[in-house]
Design an enzyme around this catalytic site. Sequence first.
Site, mmCIF file in Angstrom:
data_model
loop_
_atom_site.group_PDB
_atom_site.id
_atom_site.type_symbol
_atom_site.label_atom_id
_atom_site.label_comp_id
_atom_site.label_asym_id
_atom_site.label_seq_id
_atom_site.Cartn_x
_atom_site.Cartn_y
_atom_site.Cartn_z
ATOM 1 N N PRO A 9 0.674 -1.250 0.258
ATOM 2 C CA PRO A 9 0.087 -0.544 0.216
ATOM 3 C C PRO A 9 0.819 1.105 -0.322
ATOM 4 O O PRO A 9 1.616 1.388 0.540
ATOM 5 C CB PRO A 9 -1.562 0.090 1.575
ATOM 6 C CG PRO A 9 0.068 -0.931 1.960
ATOM 7 C CD PRO A 9 0.489 -2.282 1.223
ATOM 8 N N ASN A 10 0.533 2.074 -1.332
ATOM 9 C CA ASN A 10 0.939 3.819 -0.918
ATOM 10 C C ASN A 10 2.221 3.593 -1.696
ATOM 11 O O ASN A 10 2.928 4.942 -1.939
ATOM 12 C CB ASN A 10 1.211 4.688 0.440
ATOM 13 C CG ASN A 10 -0.729 4.451 1.024
ATOM 14 O OD1 ASN A 10 -1.673 4.459 0.340
ATOM 15 N ND2 ASN A 10 0.131 3.890 2.528
ATOM 16 N N ARG A 17 5.061 10.768 -2.590
ATOM 17 C CA ARG A 17 4.899 10.629 -1.242
ATOM 18 C C ARG A 17 5.830 10.751 -0.023
ATOM 19 O O ARG A 17 7.425 9.652 0.213
ATOM 20 C CB ARG A 17 5.134 8.702 -1.261
ATOM 21 C CG ARG A 17 4.333 8.490 0.004
ATOM 22 C CD ARG A 17 4.192 7.046 0.300
ATOM 23 N NE ARG A 17 4.073 6.637 1.354
ATOM 24 C CZ ARG A 17 4.402 5.487 2.656
ATOM 25 N NH1 ARG A 17 4.597 4.240 1.765
ATOM 26 N NH2 ARG A 17 4.210 4.993 3.341
ATOM 27 N N TYR A 22 10.986 8.126 1.063
ATOM 28 C CA TYR A 22 11.417 7.551 0.122
ATOM 29 C C TYR A 22 11.712 7.844 -0.430
ATOM 30 O O TYR A 22 11.795 6.675 -1.931
ATOM 31 C CB TYR A 22 9.694 6.892 0.178
ATOM 32 C CG TYR A 22 9.119 6.720 1.754
ATOM 33 C CD1 TYR A 22 9.172 5.263 2.336
ATOM 34 C CD2 TYR A 22 7.853 7.719 1.786
ATOM 35 C CE1 TYR A 22 8.982 4.828 3.375
ATOM 36 C CE2 TYR A 22 7.380 6.769 3.023
ATOM 37 C CZ TYR A 22 7.987 5.789 4.189
ATOM 38 O OH TYR A 22 7.296 5.532 5.423
ATOM 39 N N ASN A 73 8.011 -5.757 -0.908
ATOM 40 C CA ASN A 73 7.858 -4.575 -0.031
ATOM 41 C C ASN A 73 6.306 -4.308 0.862
ATOM 42 O O ASN A 73 5.411 -3.755 -0.140
ATOM 43 C CB ASN A 73 8.421 -3.541 -0.495
ATOM 44 C CG ASN A 73 7.583 -2.388 0.863
ATOM 45 O OD1 ASN A 73 8.132 -2.146 1.243
ATOM 46 N ND2 ASN A 73 9.306 -1.246 0.065
ATOM 47 N N ALA A 76 2.862 -0.188 4.664
ATOM 48 C CA ALA A 76 2.535 -0.685 6.290
ATOM 49 C C ALA A 76 2.275 -1.616 6.562
ATOM 50 O O ALA A 76 2.242 -1.884 7.880
ATOM 51 C CB ALA A 76 1.428 0.338 6.557
ATOM 52 N N GLU A 97 12.804 -9.017 2.221
ATOM 53 C CA GLU A 97 11.559 -7.916 2.255
ATOM 54 C C GLU A 97 12.668 -6.692 2.172
ATOM 55 O O GLU A 97 13.369 -7.086 2.845
ATOM 56 C CB GLU A 97 11.555 -8.473 3.649
ATOM 57 C CG GLU A 97 10.723 -7.365 3.867
ATOM 58 C CD GLU A 97 10.208 -7.452 6.151
ATOM 59 O OE1 GLU A 97 10.086 -8.396 6.212
ATOM 60 O OE2 GLU A 97 10.165 -6.847 6.748
ATOM 61 N N HIS A 99 12.554 -2.689 1.926
ATOM 62 C CA HIS A 99 11.936 -1.886 2.958
ATOM 63 C C HIS A 99 13.012 -0.413 2.425
ATOM 64 O O HIS A 99 14.389 -0.661 2.803
ATOM 65 C CB HIS A 99 12.289 -1.691 4.070
ATOM 66 C CG HIS A 99 11.192 -2.675 4.463
ATOM 67 N ND1 HIS A 99 9.226 -2.732 4.733
ATOM 68 C CD2 HIS A 99 11.238 -3.454 4.979
ATOM 69 C CE1 HIS A 99 9.869 -3.709 5.491
ATOM 70 N NE2 HIS A 99 10.232 -3.715 5.740
ATOM 71 N N ARG A 106 13.205 4.699 12.519
ATOM 72 C CA ARG A 106 12.176 5.273 12.478
ATOM 73 C C ARG A 106 11.027 5.349 14.135
ATOM 74 O O ARG A 106 11.557 5.008 14.931
ATOM 75 C CB ARG A 106 11.390 4.943 11.166
ATOM 76 C CG ARG A 106 12.035 5.332 10.459
ATOM 77 C CD ARG A 106 11.487 5.364 9.058
ATOM 78 N NE ARG A 106 10.034 6.240 8.406
ATOM 79 C CZ ARG A 106 9.412 5.541 8.087
ATOM 80 N NH1 ARG A 106 9.116 4.877 6.585
ATOM 81 N NH2 ARG A 106 8.245 7.083 7.642
HETATM 82 C C1 DQA Z 1 7.720 1.513 3.586
HETATM 83 C C2 DQA Z 1 8.156 0.942 5.659
HETATM 84 C C3 DQA Z 1 6.491 1.133 5.546
HETATM 85 O O1 DQA Z 1 6.648 1.248 7.580
HETATM 86 C C4 DQA Z 1 5.983 1.574 5.469
HETATM 87 O O2 DQA Z 1 3.870 1.888 5.853
HETATM 88 C C5 DQA Z 1 5.687 2.036 4.241
HETATM 89 C C6 DQA Z 1 7.045 1.926 3.172
HETATM 90 C C7 DQA Z 1 9.632 1.631 3.292
HETATM 91 O O3 DQA Z 1 9.830 1.131 2.443
HETATM 92 O O4 DQA Z 1 10.350 1.934 4.081
HETATM 93 O O5 DQA Z 1 5.117 2.320 3.036
HETATM 94 O O6 DQA Z 1 8.183 -0.936 3.510
#
Ligand code: DQA
Length: 144
Positions: A9-10, A17, A22, A73, A76, A97, A99, A106
Amino acid sequence: MKILVINGPNLNLLGMREPGIYGSETLESINAELGRLAVTLAVEVEFFQSNHEGAIVDAIHRAVGSCQGIIINPAAYTHTSVAIRDAIAAAGLPAVEVHLSNVYKREEFRHRSLTAPVVLGQIAGFGAAGYDLALRGLVRHLQQ
Ligand code: DQA
């Protein structure tokens, strides 16, 4: 060899964003770069992005039998989704995984990953380069 690359998501909003966290690259450009690396490594990559937990679970299920590994990835959902964790475990495919940000420096709620215990490895904090590192690591693992 085919690798499924899943973004949660997002992440469709990358580029606009919170660029301070990011980066300013869009998901399209990250995927294009990863596609070029895949050509160099002589592997195939398939891309999937969804803002919906169940759709991500379905994509992981579909990878069984058609892909040899997963780069994910979960965004959230990393911190909340038992369903995605269980899907990765059930699929039995090696997964990495990723990020973009270093989640460990964070907010505290980002320090816990429900998916980390069921993946081969985790890469955090290298921005878009993290996907390239994941692909290199996963391919090398699969070729061992
Ligand atoms: C994320 C880190 C997560 O905590 C966050 O909710 C994201 C992006 C990252 O790529 O740093 O949406 O996965």
